[in-house]
Motif scaffolding. Structure first.
Motif, PDB file in Angstrom:
ATOM      1  N   PHE A   1       0.703  -1.275  -0.016  1.00  9.72           N
ATOM      2  CA  PHE A   1      -0.062  -0.105   0.089  1.00  9.72           C
ATOM      3  C   PHE A   1       0.793   1.325   0.083  1.00  9.72           C
ATOM      4  O   PHE A   1       0.600   2.177  -0.563  1.00  9.72           O
ATOM      5  N   GLY A   2       1.920   0.976   0.661  1.00 13.10           N
ATOM      6  CA  GLY A   2       2.812   2.321   0.817  1.00 13.10           C
ATOM      7  C   GLY A   2       3.300   2.773  -0.602  1.00 13.10           C
ATOM      8  O   GLY A   2       3.651   3.886  -0.785  1.00 13.10           O
ATOM      9  N   PHE A   3       3.816   1.555  -1.236  1.00  9.47           N
ATOM     10  CA  PHE A   3       4.052   1.992  -2.816  1.00  9.47           C
ATOM     11  C   PHE A   3       3.041   2.299  -3.752  1.00  9.47           C
ATOM     12  O   PHE A   3       3.428   3.165  -4.596  1.00  9.47           O
ATOM     13  N   SER A   4       1.934   1.825  -3.381  1.00  9.01           N
ATOM     14  CA  SER A   4       0.869   2.147  -4.513  1.00  9.01           C
ATOM     15  C   SER A   4       0.136   3.249  -4.313  1.00  9.01           C
ATOM     16  O   SER A   4      -0.382   3.781  -5.158  1.00  9.01           O
ATOM     17  N   LEU A   5      -0.340   3.736  -3.023  1.00  8.94           N
ATOM     18  CA  LEU A   5      -0.854   4.729  -3.043  1.00  8.94           C
ATOM     19  C   LEU A   5      -0.493   6.158  -3.225  1.00  8.94           C
ATOM     20  O   LEU A   5       0.728   6.339  -2.675  1.00  8.94           O
ATOM     21  N   PRO A   6      -1.164   7.035  -3.838  1.00 10.38           N
ATOM     22  CA  PRO A   6      -0.465   8.335  -4.360  1.00 10.38           C
ATOM     23  C   PRO A   6      -0.263   9.344  -3.049  1.00 10.38           C
ATOM     24  O   PRO A   6      -1.476   9.245  -2.006  1.00 10.38           O
ATOM     25  N   SER A   7       0.647   9.836  -2.894  1.00  7.94           N
ATOM     26  CA  SER A   7       0.760  10.590  -1.776  1.00  7.94           C
ATOM     27  C   SER A   7      -0.182  11.569  -1.290  1.00  7.94           C
ATOM     28  O   SER A   7      -0.466  12.268  -0.350  1.00  7.94           O
ATOM     29  N   PHE A   8      -0.706  12.430  -2.399  1.00  8.01           N
ATOM     30  CA  PHE A   8      -1.716  13.416  -2.161  1.00  8.01           C
ATOM     31  C   PHE A   8      -3.069  12.836  -1.745  1.00  8.01           C
ATOM     32  O   PHE A   8      -3.607  13.463  -0.834  1.00  8.01           O
ATOM     33  N   TRP A   9      -3.401  11.665  -2.104  1.00 14.08           N
ATOM     34  CA  TRP A   9      -4.550  11.026  -1.463  1.00 14.08           C
ATOM     35  C   TRP A   9      -4.330  10.508  -0.237  1.00 14.08           C
ATOM     36  O   TRP A   9      -5.322  10.629   0.738  1.00 14.08           O
ATOM     37  N   VAL A  10      -2.970  10.095   0.309  1.00 12.16           N
ATOM     38  CA  VAL A  10      -2.781   9.606   1.588  1.00 12.16           C
ATOM     39  C   VAL A  10      -2.741  10.878   2.384  1.00 12.16           C
ATOM     40  O   VAL A  10      -3.392  10.752   3.785  1.00 12.16           O
ATOM     41  N   GLY A  11      -2.193  11.930   1.919  1.00 10.97           N
ATOM     42  CA  GLY A  11      -2.177  13.209   2.760  1.00 10.97           C
ATOM     43  C   GLY A  11      -3.710  13.748   3.011  1.00 10.97           C
ATOM     44  O   GLY A  11      -3.986  14.037   4.270  1.00 10.97           O
ATOM     45  N   LEU A  12      -4.455  13.751   2.046  1.00 17.30           N
ATOM     46  CA  LEU A  12      -5.815  14.197   2.282  1.00 17.30           C
ATOM     47  C   LEU A  12      -6.504  13.031   3.240  1.00 17.30           C
ATOM     48  O   LEU A  12      -7.318  13.625   4.036  1.00 17.30           O
TER      49      LEU A  12
ATOM     50  N   LEU B   1       2.119  14.909  10.585  1.00 14.96           N
ATOM     51  CA  LEU B   1       1.282  14.531   9.309  1.00 14.96           C
ATOM     52  C   LEU B   1       1.883  14.449   8.132  1.00 14.96           C
ATOM     53  O   LEU B   1       2.063  13.608   7.590  1.00 14.96           O
ATOM     54  N   PRO B   2       2.688  15.818   7.869  1.00 16.31           N
ATOM     55  CA  PRO B   2       3.124  16.067   6.311  1.00 16.31           C
ATOM     56  C   PRO B   2       4.430  15.049   6.653  1.00 16.31           C
ATOM     57  O   PRO B   2       4.749  14.358   5.431  1.00 16.31           O
ATOM     58  N   ALA B   3       5.400  15.007   7.639  1.00 11.41           N
ATOM     59  CA  ALA B   3       6.477  13.912   7.487  1.00 11.41           C
ATOM     60  C   ALA B   3       6.156  12.539   7.573  1.00 11.41           C
ATOM     61  O   ALA B   3       6.842  11.998   6.479  1.00 11.41           O
ATOM     62  N   LEU B   4       4.841  12.091   7.992  1.00 16.59           N
ATOM     63  CA  LEU B   4       4.493  10.635   7.850  1.00 16.59           C
ATOM     64  C   LEU B   4       4.286  10.582   6.331  1.00 16.59           C
ATOM     65  O   LEU B   4       4.368   9.469   5.781  1.00 16.59           O
ATOM     66  N   ASN B   5       3.382  11.457   5.945  1.00 18.37           N
ATOM     67  CA  ASN B   5       2.875  11.298   4.485  1.00 18.37           C
ATOM     68  C   ASN B   5       3.993  11.370   3.511  1.00 18.37           C
ATOM     69  O   ASN B   5       4.153  10.623   2.328  1.00 18.37           O
ATOM     70  N   LEU B   6       4.989  12.290   3.696  1.00 19.76           N
ATOM     71  CA  LEU B   6       6.205  12.153   2.901  1.00 19.76           C
ATOM     72  C   LEU B   6       7.366  10.865   3.208  1.00 19.76           C
ATOM     73  O   LEU B   6       7.950  10.204   2.112  1.00 19.76           O
TER      74      LEU B   6
END
Length: 325
Positions: free
Chosen positions: A137-148, A190-195
């Motif tokens: 999931f970490g590889f597949s999910l786009p970062s903008f969607w995870v961030g939202l 949150l931003p660090a985890l998303n990045l």
């Protein structure tokens, strides 16, 4: 070691010169900033004055030579929009991006290595399979969607963490950072985890592969036959041997995290370099774009150099092999 470092520095200087050529001419080709800065009803005289004021009336090769000469002296040009040195503009935003990137990389190591070691030590267990599924999931999910989603869950629904901004900045040993205050850490998490999500998955898979490769080896069997505990064998002997690819990848990913933090900074309104480069591209502010790209290239070169040195320390055969060429 000295010859090794000098050789790497010479190679790095050549790479930096070639990249400056590509970056300068590449940015020159993306559009004419005069079309943005000059009013459509401006006459030819006003247009000519504006072109001369920005230094765009000279041939491109002459502009490049001037850029290189000034860059050697530390001047990467003045922003067309803000009329201040580009390097000053970038340095104002850099601390926020650096602290975000450093925390993201730290999270990827702190979370990725133990999880990967466990997944490699007990590969058939439910927990290990869950860890590996999570890495997909970490590889597949786009970062903008995870961030939202992170904002929706932890900021909107639960109200545990703030969703935007950098928070309070503290000072420790003359360093200003939001890491030094509780409010700043809440804004940073949150931003660090998303990045870090992609790199956590990458480190998990690298560590697991290293564990699976090293555990059946003779040196591990020999260490166990000597009566060493499982914890000592894994944490001392096995971990040391799987660190080389991890150090290499994590080192290279530091540059990527800094360079590609644009999406995360935009989603979380983080006041770093990402917002600046987006605005500069929209305004065709060439000096800022070139300065930003050159700084990113320089970061990659420095990080690669540090990784090479660490690599040679962890495995002396790398240094000796290089010197023998």
């Amino acid at each position: 070691m000295t010859v090794f470092i000098i050789r790497r520095l010479m190679q790095s200087s050549l790479v930096l010169l070639l990249m400056s050529l590509l970056v300068f001419f590449g940015v020159f080709a993306i559009g004419d900033p005069i079309e943005i800065f000059i009013a459509p009803d401006a006459d030819q005289a006003e247009r000519a004055r504006a072109i001369a004021a920005l230094g765009l009336d000279k041939p491109i090769w002459e502009q490049y030579v001037m850029f290189v000469v000034n860059a050697v002296a530390g001047d990467l040009g003045r922003s067309f929009v803000f009329n201040i040195p580009s390097i000053e503009l970038i340095l104002q935003r850099m601390p926020a991006t650096l602290e975000l990137a450093i925390v993201a990389v730290a999270l990827s190591v702190v979370l990725g290595v133990p999880l990967g070691m466990y997944a490699g030590y007990k590969p058939d267990g439910t927990v290990a399979k869950t860890i590996m599924a999570g890495s997909i999931f970490g590889f597949s999910l786009p970062s903008f969607w995870v961030g939202l989603m992170l904002i929706l869950i932890f900021a909107v629904e639960l109200g545990w963490l703030p969703s935007t901004g950098r928070g309070e900045v503290g000072t420790f040993l003359g360093i200003h950072s939001s890491i030094f205050t509780l409010n700043g850490l809440k804004h940073l998490l949150l931003p660090a985890l998303n990045l870090a999500l992609f790199n956590i998955s990458l480190v998990i898979r690298l560590t697991r592969a290293g564990m699976r490769e090293n555990l059946p080896m003779d040196y591990v069997k020999f260490a166990r036959a000597k009566g060493l505990s499982k914890r000592r064998v894994i944490l001392i002997h096995v971990l040391k041997n799987i660190l080389i690819p991890i150090v290499t990848v994590v080192g290279l990913e530091i540059g990527s995290v800094i360079a590609f933090a644009v999406v995360t900074e935009t989603i979380f309104a983080w006041p770093g370099m990402g917002k600046l480069i987006i605005d500069s591209i929209n305004n065709l502010d060439r000096p800022v774009i070139v300065a930003y790209l050159m700084i990113v290239v320089l970061m990659f070169i420095v990080i690669n150099l540090v990784v090479d040195i660490l690599y040679s320390i962890l495995d002396p055969r790398v240094r000796l092999g290089d010197m023998g060429k």
